[in-house]
Write a protein that holds these residues in place. Structure first.
Motif, short mmCIF file in Angstrom:
data_model
loop_
_atom_site.label_atom_id
_atom_site.label_comp_id
_atom_site.label_asym_id
_atom_site.label_seq_id
_atom_site.Cartn_x
_atom_site.Cartn_y
_atom_site.Cartn_z
N LEU A 1 -2.06 0.04 -7.83
CA LEU A 1 -2.21 -1.24 -7.03
C LEU A 1 -1.81 -2.13 -7.33
N ILE A 2 -2.97 -2.82 -8.73
CA ILE A 2 -2.29 -3.75 -9.22
C ILE A 2 -1.68 -4.14 -9.96
N TRP A 3 -0.18 -2.84 -10.72
CA TRP A 3 1.57 -3.15 -10.91
C TRP A 3 2.24 -3.33 -9.33
N LEU B 1 1.31 -7.15 -8.38
CA LEU B 1 1.92 -7.61 -9.29
C LEU B 1 3.08 -8.26 -9.36
N VAL B 2 4.51 -7.22 -9.22
CA VAL B 2 5.63 -6.84 -8.97
C VAL B 2 5.80 -7.74 -7.71
N PHE B 3 5.28 -7.27 -6.81
CA PHE B 3 5.10 -7.92 -5.05
C PHE B 3 5.06 -9.00 -4.85
N LEU B 4 4.15 -9.55 -5.55
CA LEU B 4 4.08 -11.37 -5.75
C LEU B 4 4.86 -12.08 -6.92
N ILE C 1 0.59 -1.64 -0.16
CA ILE C 1 0.19 0.13 0.24
C ILE C 1 1.19 1.25 0.14
N VAL C 2 2.21 0.79 0.84
CA VAL C 2 2.83 2.06 0.70
C VAL C 2 3.38 2.47 -0.49
N ILE C 3 3.99 1.13 -0.86
CA ILE C 3 4.33 1.99 -2.78
C ILE C 3 3.40 2.06 -3.51
#
Length: 117
Positions: free
Chosen positions: A70-72, A75-78, A31-33
């Motif tokens: 939020l999606i991008w 996705l990168v986090f996942l 969320i912060v990122i």
């Protein structure tokens, strides 16, 4: 030139999300990122030009912009989290301040590029 610089800083910002995933950090880090990514996209000269082409102001584009970031970021986090999960645990021992700091550096670079361009 400004578009390339914005892209480089966006990649740096998203690298923070990748490292956060590889370190298997808490969800609030996303969320912060994502907030930082939204701000970076809002001030980016390239994104501003795209919105102008579409005839949208920032307030009109903001809901889609927030959802897109939020999606991008997620996705990168996942991607990082999935790699860590497949290896059986965190790939790196990065503290939260490092991942958020990396993304903040990308945001700062985007802000500087927007002031310059």
């Amino acid at each position: 030139m400004s578009n390339t610089i914005s892209t480089v800083f966006t990649v740096i910002l998203l690298a923070g999300a990748l490292v956060a995933g590889a370190a298997q950090q808490a969800f609030w880090v996303i969320i912060v990122i994502a907030v930082m990514a939204t701000v970076a996209n809002a001030v980016s000269p390239a994104a501003r030009a795209d919105r102008a082409k579409q005839g949208k102001g920032l307030m009109q584009a903001l809901p889609g912009l927030v959802l897109n970031q939020l999606i991008w970021v997620n996705l990168v986090f996942l991607i990082g989290y999935g790699a860590a999960w497949a290896m059986g645990g965190p790939l790196i021992a990065a503290p939260v301040w490092l991942t958020v700091g990396l993304s903040a550096a990308g945001l700062a670079g985007t802000l500087a590029a927007s002031l310059r361009g």
